[in-house]
Design an enzyme around this catalytic site. Structure first.
Site, mmCIF file in Angstrom:
data_model
loop_
_atom_site.group_PDB
_atom_site.id
_atom_site.type_symbol
_atom_site.label_atom_id
_atom_site.label_comp_id
_atom_site.label_asym_id
_atom_site.label_seq_id
_atom_site.Cartn_x
_atom_site.Cartn_y
_atom_site.Cartn_z
ATOM 1 N N ILE A 633 44.620 28.489 35.559
ATOM 2 C CA ILE A 633 45.643 29.417 36.023
ATOM 3 C C ILE A 633 46.210 30.131 34.788
ATOM 4 O O ILE A 633 46.783 29.505 33.902
ATOM 5 C CB ILE A 633 46.755 28.666 36.793
ATOM 6 C CG1 ILE A 633 46.151 27.897 37.984
ATOM 7 C CG2 ILE A 633 47.842 29.637 37.252
ATOM 8 C CD1 ILE A 633 45.353 28.736 38.966
ATOM 9 N N LEU A 634 46.022 31.441 34.728
ATOM 10 C CA LEU A 634 46.423 32.196 33.539
ATOM 11 C C LEU A 634 47.936 32.295 33.414
ATOM 12 O O LEU A 634 48.472 32.299 32.313
ATOM 13 C CB LEU A 634 45.816 33.608 33.582
ATOM 14 C CG LEU A 634 44.296 33.672 33.378
ATOM 15 C CD1 LEU A 634 43.767 35.049 33.761
ATOM 16 C CD2 LEU A 634 43.931 33.339 31.932
ATOM 17 N N LYS A 637 53.485 31.671 36.950
ATOM 18 C CA LYS A 637 54.510 32.405 37.714
ATOM 19 C C LYS A 637 53.871 33.457 38.622
ATOM 20 O O LYS A 637 54.107 33.468 39.836
ATOM 21 C CB LYS A 637 55.478 33.072 36.736
ATOM 22 C CG LYS A 637 56.729 33.637 37.383
ATOM 23 C CD LYS A 637 57.685 34.092 36.282
ATOM 24 C CE LYS A 637 59.027 34.512 36.858
ATOM 25 N NZ LYS A 637 59.971 34.840 35.769
ATOM 26 N N GLN A 642 51.267 34.947 44.005
ATOM 27 C CA GLN A 642 50.115 35.324 44.824
ATOM 28 C C GLN A 642 49.937 34.354 45.991
ATOM 29 O O GLN A 642 49.700 34.766 47.123
ATOM 30 C CB GLN A 642 48.836 35.343 43.980
ATOM 31 C CG GLN A 642 48.719 36.560 43.086
ATOM 32 C CD GLN A 642 48.801 37.841 43.880
ATOM 33 O OE1 GLN A 642 47.981 38.100 44.751
ATOM 34 N NE2 GLN A 642 49.807 38.644 43.609
ATOM 35 N N LYS A 704 39.118 31.407 37.991
ATOM 36 C CA LYS A 704 38.490 31.679 39.291
ATOM 37 C C LYS A 704 39.170 32.794 40.084
ATOM 38 O O LYS A 704 38.553 33.378 40.962
ATOM 39 C CB LYS A 704 38.486 30.414 40.151
ATOM 40 C CG LYS A 704 37.441 29.373 39.727
ATOM 41 C CD LYS A 704 37.404 28.226 40.712
ATOM 42 C CE LYS A 704 36.246 27.274 40.424
ATOM 43 N NZ LYS A 704 36.267 26.123 41.363
ATOM 44 N N GLY A 705 40.454 33.050 39.833
ATOM 45 C CA GLY A 705 41.151 34.099 40.586
ATOM 46 C C GLY A 705 41.931 33.521 41.759
ATOM 47 O O GLY A 705 41.501 32.568 42.403
ATOM 48 N N VAL A 706 43.100 34.102 42.038
ATOM 49 C CA VAL A 706 43.990 33.541 43.063
ATOM 50 C C VAL A 706 44.510 34.588 44.056
ATOM 51 O O VAL A 706 45.388 34.293 44.852
ATOM 52 C CB VAL A 706 45.207 32.828 42.421
ATOM 53 C CG1 VAL A 706 44.764 31.589 41.687
ATOM 54 C CG2 VAL A 706 45.994 33.771 41.527
ATOM 55 N N GLU A 708 43.367 35.889 46.758
ATOM 56 C CA GLU A 708 43.072 35.803 48.186
ATOM 57 C C GLU A 708 43.122 34.397 48.776
ATOM 58 O O GLU A 708 43.426 34.230 49.950
ATOM 59 C CB GLU A 708 41.703 36.457 48.437
ATOM 60 C CG GLU A 708 41.817 37.954 48.189
ATOM 61 C CD GLU A 708 40.507 38.703 48.174
ATOM 62 O OE1 GLU A 708 39.746 38.508 47.209
ATOM 63 O OE2 GLU A 708 40.253 39.478 49.091
HETATM 64 MO MO1 MOS Z 1 40.843 42.611 48.382
HETATM 65 S S1 MOS Z 1 40.823 42.528 50.453
HETATM 66 O O1 MOS Z 1 39.172 42.654 47.983
HETATM 67 O O2 MOS Z 1 41.715 43.952 47.893
#
Ligand code: MOS
Length: 742
Positions: A633-634, A637, A642, A704-706, A708
């Site tokens: 997690i970068l 906060k 998100q 990994k990104g958060v 969605e």
């Molecule tokens: Mo997202 S639904 O790929 O902006």
């Protein structure tokens, strides 16, 4: 200096946002700016036979009324209108011809000296149509299609769902316990706070600067070049800030075409701001009818999954995602089959909306799993653990990392899950029935090719530039954090440039892929800066780093330092002074590592508490715990925000959100945020976000990104909690009072 990566750093653009210094697409001004307003169709299908704009033309201050009959030239082939995320088909061309394909379709554009005049004059435009019959009701279409076995049916299987596994029919028939159910998710709309807008500035000598609300400035630039036959150097697209996109800004939207069309027609700078109502024709989460059948052994082993989906698309494009794929991926199950059909309706093409396909597909799967747990008389969390899979079930490969077990453990502990009485209607508090439900969430961990430029000045400031967008997620902030750590500089010494098509290449910001892509991109370019500094450092007299190799040194506190002997160091300022350079500039592309031998996913475990008024059926979501495993997690906060936002949206999906169409007219009836219900402050109570440690080596920073994962599973956890509270299973969203009491 403590690392910035992983800290709860406040938004670097926060001050600009709260003081109003941050400008959005409709806020850029230029002298001589004129204003456009749309006229939209009031029928769903047919063609325009006559447009009478005479009354509008007579209004003082009106400059022109553009229609398909008098507009400037536009491209005449589908290829020109395809953007980088366009589905198969023939993209909608604004004001191209007299054909009407959806109710609310833009059919004329009034341009005037003020937006008030433009809007008033637009109300005076009279349009005559030749109507054709339309269908906007997916249930009606399905019933009609199942009544006749017509190969030309408007419901088609247009693409291949995941491959089937073994013998699901036999396994289902032989299963000791079965559950089968149909789940429905209605059309939903993104409703970002910022209205869609474009301000097109005519710079002279054929050049345009376009301030546009978009998740991808270079995508819009290429698109405008295609539609208007312009050269990239003549169209600069800017989107420095965005008040929410959620997927609605992935594709170039019609307001940007129309604003550019008007600017070209008049050779004047033009602004077009859509109304909230008009934004309901930009795209939406497709309605989805899903049937899931699960077969299990008494011990809670999953033996078979069958998942069928019908999703909605338009008549001109085939929008779909892999809705059924999540069911096959998530749990250990030897037999599986899938079917996915598209229902063509007389509506605009749907588009991605936060966690497209997972928010909906996992909703059905996770409600079905809850129903299976009830049939098995097994705790729903225990069922998930018995079906836990350490391998991607589609391709039988390991995960790069999967700390979902730990999400279940930490989430359950924080929620107090062990205190749950399994019996529905067994937990009460005053006049309320209390329900506890849970669900799993899953999303993809993706990385895309991206280019980052860094310019380091001798005074220790660095400018980091990339054409990506910050759609409100915190991209400016994480970029600054990563750059500060990689360059060994204080956060305040970093300036970030993004949202400008003239900057180094970036794809659209979507799919939760930008954090991983741009942070590793910054790391790559920062290494090139370090190497250049080392080259200069070696040339200083009696250099303490004379024999150091690039891998031996790091940038810390404004200095290049030997990892083995920290006393050996050269400051950035000294290196650049001796090298007689004022600035070092590097621009590098970073491509994701090819790693198909492993699956790359983020996961979550969501626990929800509802309190349901026994007399009235009013549902409140009083507590949610979301435990997320998404690699490194970068920024704790912005990442928490998100997930929090995703959970709030999940509450909306479960209880409130539904786009209502009057099928007689094929027209959206609640195209506003008064009647399209979203959770407000009073609907949102205690939300606890937990990030579970998860080391991942898919990319150097382990991100990994958060963006969605936070919404996935939430609606199911709430629906399952409503069942636990009331003993009533509502399978069609949203769960409104009338459904609970019927
Ligand atoms: Mo997202 S639904 O790929 O902006």
């Amino acid at each position: 200096m403590a690392p910035y990566i992983g800290s709860a750093t406040s938004r670097v653009d926060g001050f600009a946002k709260v003081t109003g210094a941050a400008k959005y697409a409709a806020e850029f001004n230029v002298s001589g700016l004129v204003h456009a307003s749309l006229v939209c169709s009031t029928i769903a299908k047919g063609r325009i036979t006559h447009v009478d704009a005479s009354a509008a033309q007579r209004v003082k201050g009106v400059l022109t009324v553009l229609t398909h009959e008098n507009r400037p030239a536009m491209a005449d082939n589908d290829e020109a209108y395809k953007d980088e995320v366009a589905p198969d088909g023939s993209p909608y061309r604004p004001l191209y011809d007299g054909k009407i394909m959806f109710n609310g379709q833009p059919i004329a554009l009034v341009v005037a000296e003020t937006s008030e005049i433009a809007r008033f004059a637009a109300s005076l435009v009279r349009v005559e149509y030749e109507k054709e019959p339309h269908v906007t009701d997916v249930h009606r279409l399905r019933d009609a299609a199942s009544a006749v076995k017509d190969p030309g049916s408007p419901i088609e299987a247009l693409f291949t769902p995941p491959k089937r596994r073994r013998t699901p029919e036999q396994a289902l028939a032989a299963a000791t316990v079965r559950h089968e159910g149909e789940y429905y998710v209605p059309i939903e709309h993104h409703n970002p706070m910022e209205l869609y807008a474009s301000t097109v500035i005519v710079e002279g000598n054929g050049k345009l600067t376009v301030y546009d609300k978009t998740q991808g400035v270079q995508n819009v630039q290429r698109y405008l070049c295609g539609v208007f036959g312009m050269k990239p150097e003549d169209v600069r697209v800017m989107s420095p800030f965005m008040g929410g996109g959620f997927g609605s800004g992935l594709r170039p939207q019609f307001q940007v075409v129309l604003a550019v069309l008007a600017a070209r027609a008049l050779q004047r700078s033009v602004r077009l701001v859509l109304t909230r109502q008009q934004m309901y024709t930009l795209g939406y989460r497709p309605a989805m009818i899903q049937r899931i059948a699960l077969g299990a052994g008494v011990g809670g082993t999953l033996d078979a999954i069958a998942h069928d989906a019908i999703t909605v698309t338009s008549h001109y494009e085939d929008f779909h995602r892999q809705e059924t794929g999540w069911s096959g991926l998530l749990y250990k199950c030897a037999n599986a089959k899938y079917a996915h059909k598209l229902a063509r309706l007389d509506l605009a093409t749907p588009c991605d909306m936060r966690a497209p396909s997972a928010a909906t597909g996992v909703y059905a799967l996770e409600c079905a799993m809850d129903e299976l747990a009830v049939a098995l008389e097994l705790d729903p969390l225990e069922l998930r653990l018995r079906c836990y899979s350490d391998r991607d079930q589609h391709d039988d490969r390991p995960y790069s990392s999967k700390a979902l077990r730990e999400c279940y453990r930490q989430g359950a502990e924080a929620f107090g899950w062990v205190k749950r009485n399994p019996k529905p209607r067994s937990m009460r508090e005053g006049g309320d029935l209390v329900g506890w439900g849970m669900a799993t969430g899953v999303w993809e961990a993706l990385q895309v090719p991206i280019t980052v430029r860094i310019v380091l000045s001798a005074n220790g400031h660095a400018e980091v530039a990339c054409a990506t967008s910050d759609i409100g997620t915190g991209t400016y902030t994480i970029m600054a954090q990563v750059a500060a750590d990689m360059l060994g500089l204080p956060l305040d010494n970093i300036s970030i440039k993004l949202g400008d098509s003239s900057l180094p290449q970036s794809p659209v910001e979507g799919g939760s892929w930008i954090a991983a892509s741009v942070s590793n991109g910054i790391a790559t370019t920062a290494e090139a800066i370090r190497d250049e500094l080392l080259r200069l450092s070696r040339q200083t007299p009696n250099s303490p780093l004379a024999n150091a190799a690039p891998g031996d040194v790091v940038l810390v506190n404004g200095k290049l330092v030997s990892k083995r002997d920290p006393s050996r160091a050269v400051s950035i300022a000294d290196a650049m002074r001796h090298g007689a350079v004022e600035r070092i500039e590097q621009e590098k592309i970073t491509n994701p590592a090819e790693d198909d031998s492993r699956a790359h996913n983020s996961h979550s475990a969501v626990f929800a508490e509802v309190k349901v008024d026994e007399q009235l059926g009013v549902i409140r979501v009083t507590r949610v715990v979301s435990a997320v495993a998404a690699g490194r997690i970068l920024n704790t906060k912005t990442a928490s925000s998100q997930i929090l936002g995703g959970v709030v949206w999940g509450i909306g999906m479960a209880l409130h959100e539904e786009t209502l169409i009057d099928h007689k007219f094929g027209r959206i009836m609640n195209a506003n945020i008064a009647e399209y219900h979203v959770p407000v402050n009073a609907d949102v109570h205690d939300i606890n976000v937990i990030f579970v440690d998860e080391a991942d080596d898919s990319n150097p920073l382990g991100v990994k990104g958060v963006g969605e994962i936070g919404i996935v599973g939430v609606a199911a956890a709430i629906a399952n909690a409503v069942y636990h509270a009331t003993g009533k299973r509502v399978r069609d969203l949203p769960i409104t009072l009338d459904k609970l009491n019927r």
